[in-house]
Design an enzyme around this catalytic site. Structure first.
Site, PDB file in Angstrom:
ATOM      1  N   ASP A 195      30.890 -17.049 -22.739  1.00  0.00           N
ATOM      2  CA  ASP A 195      29.953 -16.873 -21.637  1.00  0.00           C
ATOM      3  C   ASP A 195      28.923 -15.797 -21.898  1.00  0.00           C
ATOM      4  O   ASP A 195      29.165 -14.814 -22.580  1.00  0.00           O
ATOM      5  CB  ASP A 195      30.699 -16.518 -20.360  1.00  0.00           C
ATOM      6  CG  ASP A 195      30.866 -17.731 -19.475  1.00  0.00           C
ATOM      7  OD1 ASP A 195      30.902 -18.845 -20.027  1.00  0.00           O
ATOM      8  OD2 ASP A 195      30.964 -17.555 -18.268  1.00  0.00           O
ATOM      9  N   GLU A 231      24.996  -4.675  11.947  1.00  0.00           N
ATOM     10  CA  GLU A 231      24.568  -3.455  11.253  1.00  0.00           C
ATOM     11  C   GLU A 231      25.678  -2.889  10.379  1.00  0.00           C
ATOM     12  O   GLU A 231      25.464  -1.939   9.624  1.00  0.00           O
ATOM     13  CB  GLU A 231      24.085  -2.408  12.250  1.00  0.00           C
ATOM     14  CG  GLU A 231      22.793  -2.784  12.961  1.00  0.00           C
ATOM     15  CD  GLU A 231      21.729  -3.282  12.008  1.00  0.00           C
ATOM     16  OE1 GLU A 231      21.266  -2.491  11.176  1.00  0.00           O
ATOM     17  OE2 GLU A 231      21.382  -4.469  12.094  1.00  0.00           O
ATOM     18  N   ARG A 259      36.639 -17.072 -12.511  1.00  0.00           N
ATOM     19  CA  ARG A 259      36.336 -17.593 -13.851  1.00  0.00           C
ATOM     20  C   ARG A 259      37.056 -16.830 -14.949  1.00  0.00           C
ATOM     21  O   ARG A 259      37.200 -17.322 -16.059  1.00  0.00           O
ATOM     22  CB  ARG A 259      34.833 -17.518 -14.126  1.00  0.00           C
ATOM     23  CG  ARG A 259      33.974 -18.308 -13.195  1.00  0.00           C
ATOM     24  CD  ARG A 259      32.506 -17.991 -13.407  1.00  0.00           C
ATOM     25  NE  ARG A 259      32.119 -18.226 -14.789  1.00  0.00           N
ATOM     26  CZ  ARG A 259      31.872 -19.424 -15.303  1.00  0.00           C
ATOM     27  NH1 ARG A 259      31.959 -20.491 -14.538  1.00  0.00           N
ATOM     28  NH2 ARG A 259      31.557 -19.563 -16.558  1.00  0.00           N
ATOM     29  N   PRO A 264      26.096  -3.358   1.777  1.00  0.00           N
ATOM     30  CA  PRO A 264      24.934  -2.959   0.970  1.00  0.00           C
ATOM     31  C   PRO A 264      25.085  -1.557   0.376  1.00  0.00           C
ATOM     32  O   PRO A 264      24.365  -1.198  -0.551  1.00  0.00           O
ATOM     33  CB  PRO A 264      23.759  -3.013   1.955  1.00  0.00           C
ATOM     34  CG  PRO A 264      24.292  -3.394   3.279  1.00  0.00           C
ATOM     35  CD  PRO A 264      25.771  -3.581   3.190  1.00  0.00           C
TER      36      PRO A 264
HETATM   37  C1  9D3 Z   1      18.735  -3.089   9.230  1.00  0.00           C
HETATM   38  C2  9D3 Z   1      20.045  -3.192   8.549  1.00  0.00           C
HETATM   39  N1  9D3 Z   1      20.229  -2.534   7.312  1.00  0.00           N
HETATM   40  C3  9D3 Z   1      19.293  -1.675   6.717  1.00  0.00           C
HETATM   41  C4  9D3 Z   1      18.527  -2.365   5.633  1.00  0.00           C
HETATM   42  C5  9D3 Z   1      21.570  -2.295   6.988  1.00  0.00           C
HETATM   43  C6  9D3 Z   1      22.300  -3.535   6.670  1.00  0.00           C
HETATM   44  C7  9D3 Z   1      23.546  -3.755   7.230  1.00  0.00           C
HETATM   45  C8  9D3 Z   1      24.243  -4.904   6.922  1.00  0.00           C
HETATM   46  C9  9D3 Z   1      21.791  -4.476   5.785  1.00  0.00           C
HETATM   47  C10 9D3 Z   1      22.514  -5.632   5.498  1.00  0.00           C
HETATM   48  C11 9D3 Z   1      23.727  -5.843   6.072  1.00  0.00           C
HETATM   49  C12 9D3 Z   1      24.486  -7.062   5.742  1.00  0.00           C
HETATM   50  N2  9D3 Z   1      24.749  -7.149   4.302  1.00  0.00           N
HETATM   51  C13 9D3 Z   1      25.971  -7.163   3.794  1.00  0.00           C
HETATM   52  O1  9D3 Z   1      26.927  -7.134   4.526  1.00  0.00           O
HETATM   53  C14 9D3 Z   1      26.151  -7.181   2.352  1.00  0.00           C
HETATM   54  C15 9D3 Z   1      25.215  -7.084   1.267  1.00  0.00           C
HETATM   55  C16 9D3 Z   1      23.790  -6.956   1.243  1.00  0.00           C
HETATM   56  O2  9D3 Z   1      23.089  -6.939   2.250  1.00  0.00           O
HETATM   57  N3  9D3 Z   1      23.195  -6.864   0.010  1.00  0.00           N
HETATM   58  C17 9D3 Z   1      23.879  -6.897  -1.151  1.00  0.00           C
HETATM   59  N4  9D3 Z   1      25.199  -6.998  -1.182  1.00  0.00           N
HETATM   60  C18 9D3 Z   1      25.842  -7.099   0.023  1.00  0.00           C
HETATM   61  S1  9D3 Z   1      27.499  -7.245   0.187  1.00  0.00           S
HETATM   62  C19 9D3 Z   1      27.435  -7.275   1.839  1.00  0.00           C
END
Ligand code: 9D3
Length: 241
Positions: free
Chosen positions: A168, A115, A153, A88
């Site tokens: 596209d 996490e 793609r 994220p």
């Molecule tokens: C309570 C946990 N989080 C705070 C909001 C941190 C967190 C850690 C790991 C939130 C999500 C994740 C798992 N997500 C991913 O590994 C992830 C992801 C995403 O959550 N949103 C957008 N793109 C991606 S790419 C990998």
């Protein structure tokens, strides 16, 4: 193009690699995809891939060892290869990032869970960190599938003859024009007569205008980076009035 995916949920990828455009490209040997189970590189009787965070706090963190050893097991392509962590906190994945990735020979995707992953994996192994958008997912697997789909793609031969990626949406930065197929009247709604006219120049202009109209209405932010010619700018000026 070659993808190597590191995950603790390898089964999640099966339908995506079997069906559709991706599956066909794998069968045709244009794409090579290897799904690697991080757990196969875990040690001890329990084969644990996660552990409690140092310093305390909620949730679990992915241990660095299994991911590190899984990465070492990957055959590195002769050409260019990149290690991508789906997270994220990553840079936002979009069509221009997809185009950049499509020039590589190999992309190694690490899917986090819990996490997150131990920071030392980022420091030692990761070249680039990508997010697929501002929402909370349960892990990186869906992100890896999104990246593989969008990048594949753009790889020559993957789309085959049926559709070129030149046409596209997002190619010129605009939304697509409305599409219609048979029947000519459906639930009392008719196909716009221009599409039945056979006048290809009129059709082209109508479609361009509809693309611009839609983009202006739904995604005006896209117009900043769209490639617009003089004709487009004239149409837009009229639409804005
Ligand atoms: C309570 C946990 N989080 C705070 C909001 C941190 C967190 C850690 C790991 C939130 C999500 C994740 C798992 N997500 C991913 O590994 C992830 C992801 C995403 O959550 N949103 C957008 N793109 C991606 S790419 C990998």
């Amino acid at each position: 193009m070659r993808f190597d995916v590191l995950t603790i949920f390898p089964e999640l990828f099966c339908p995506h690699l079997r069906d559709g455009i991706l599956g066909r490209a794998v069968k045709n040997g244009i794409l090579h995809v290897k799904i690697i189970n991080i757990r196969d590189f875990a040690r001890g009787t329990h084969k644990t891939t996660d552990d409690r965070p140092f310093g305390g706090g909620n949730g679990m963190v992915m241990k660095p060892g299994p991911i590190y050893r899984a990465l070492q097991s990957v055959d590195r392509a002769n050409g260019s290869s990149l290690v991508v962590l789906l997270s994220p906190q990553g840079k936002a994945f979009d069509q221009s990032v997809a185009w950049e990735l499509a020039t590589l020979d190999q992309i190694i995707l690490i899917c986090g869970r819990y996490e997150g992953v131990d920071e030392r994996i980022r420091l030692i192994c990761v070249d680039s960190e990508l997010s697929i958008g501002d929402y909370v997912l349960s892990g990186g697997e869906l992100g890896a599938m999104v990246v593989m789909d969008a990048v594949s793609r753009l790889v020559p031969g993957v789309l085959g003859g049926e559709r070129s990626n030149i046409e596209d949406s997002f190619q010129d930065g605009l939304l697509e024009y409305p599409q219609y197929t048979r029947p000519r009247v459906f639930q009392g709604k008719s196909v716009p007569p221009v599409l039945l006219s056979g006048d290809h120049e009129k059709i082209r202009l109508w479609r361009r205008k509809e693309s611009l109209k839609r983009t202006l209405e739904k995604r005006p932010d896209l117009l900043k980076n769209a490639s617009l010619d003089r004709e487009d700018k004239e149409i837009l000026a009229k639409l804005r009035k």
